[in-house]
Design an enzyme around this catalytic site. Sequence first.
Site, PDB file in Angstrom:
ATOM      1  N   LYS A  54      87.248  64.731  36.062  1.00  0.00           N
ATOM      2  CA  LYS A  54      86.240  63.856  35.457  1.00  0.00           C
ATOM      3  C   LYS A  54      86.410  62.418  35.930  1.00  0.00           C
ATOM      4  O   LYS A  54      85.437  61.730  36.247  1.00  0.00           O
ATOM      5  CB  LYS A  54      86.328  63.950  33.936  1.00  0.00           C
ATOM      6  CG  LYS A  54      85.838  65.292  33.393  1.00  0.00           C
ATOM      7  CD  LYS A  54      86.240  65.537  31.953  1.00  0.00           C
ATOM      8  CE  LYS A  54      85.771  66.909  31.493  1.00  0.00           C
ATOM      9  NZ  LYS A  54      86.248  67.269  30.147  1.00  0.00           N
ATOM     10  N   GLN A  98      89.374  65.045  25.263  1.00  0.00           N
ATOM     11  CA  GLN A  98      89.514  66.388  25.822  1.00  0.00           C
ATOM     12  C   GLN A  98      89.960  67.368  24.737  1.00  0.00           C
ATOM     13  O   GLN A  98      90.963  67.169  24.071  1.00  0.00           O
ATOM     14  CB  GLN A  98      90.529  66.367  26.973  1.00  0.00           C
ATOM     15  CG  GLN A  98      90.683  67.696  27.687  1.00  0.00           C
ATOM     16  CD  GLN A  98      89.429  68.087  28.450  1.00  0.00           C
ATOM     17  OE1 GLN A  98      88.797  67.256  29.100  1.00  0.00           O
ATOM     18  NE2 GLN A  98      89.084  69.351  28.402  1.00  0.00           N
ATOM     19  N   ASP A 121      80.022  63.501  25.131  1.00  0.00           N
ATOM     20  CA  ASP A 121      80.178  64.949  25.012  1.00  0.00           C
ATOM     21  C   ASP A 121      79.096  65.554  24.116  1.00  0.00           C
ATOM     22  O   ASP A 121      78.975  66.776  24.027  1.00  0.00           O
ATOM     23  CB  ASP A 121      81.567  65.281  24.448  1.00  0.00           C
ATOM     24  CG  ASP A 121      82.208  66.466  25.146  1.00  0.00           C
ATOM     25  OD1 ASP A 121      81.655  66.928  26.169  1.00  0.00           O
ATOM     26  OD2 ASP A 121      83.259  66.931  24.681  1.00  0.00           O
TER      27      ASP A 121
END
Length: 294
Positions: A54, A98, A121
């Site tokens: 990422k 994460q 997200d």
Amino acid sequence: MTASIIDGKAHAAGLGERIAASVAALAGTAGTPPGLAVVLVGEDPASAVYVRNKGRTARGVGMASFEHVLPADTTQDALMKLIAELNADDAVDGILVQLPLPAHLDSLAVIDAIDPAKDVDGLHPLNAGRLASGLPGLVSCTPLGCLMLLRATRGDLSGLDAIVVGRSILVGKPVAQLLLAENCTVTLAHSRTRDLARKVAAADIVVAAVGQPEMVKGAWIKPGATVIDVGINRVERDGESVLVGDVEFGVASRTAGAITPVPGGVGPMTIMCLIHNTLVAAYRRRGLSVPRLW
């Protein structure tokens, strides 16, 4: 009939080029590029690889990347303090924590603490609610990638019959909401759905996100249907460890009109949609009109 393969890598690369141009334009206007902060707690090897990918992808399109790697025994208070700092940091447009987090941490509380305007997200309850209400917001990355691939493959989705196999808040439910917004007729199924084969066989679009290797049999697929396989499962075959999706690819590819491979289908789009969401957040936070990228 042999299905055309939906190349997620190629679609992600094309999206990345358009994002890079918009990042450069925004940096020229605002003076600073969009910034993505990724938080990793612990030393899970797979998660560490995702975080590196990422960051590399963000930097590759000209964004600023801020990576915070915390020890596995980080306390809830310490993690929440970092989230608050990132919320207040004007250089940060997007925040991603994460998952999964270590068991002693409250993931829902962490997600809820992220500024919804920086929730790239798309998991904050406010963004999930806006999606369900048909309002603009940041959309979960994998579902957004699925929709991009479907639109690129089939164009106008209005009126098509779609089935989503899997009801998670990460993929299944938001994919169903996105398809409803595209005027599809949507069935949301799962591992306990009765007569699943018949329901899949009636669908023009099949999105498989149930997390069970090859649960959706190729013989179920309607001729000409578009199949988006979100699953990624490691199984043993002939003494070797291989990756397979939630769809029986070999058989399905002889019936479907188009199908995503595993790997190389939805996965590359997920990371690029994270970068897309960071760009969207950056434009919105600066009060600027978001460019159309897909």
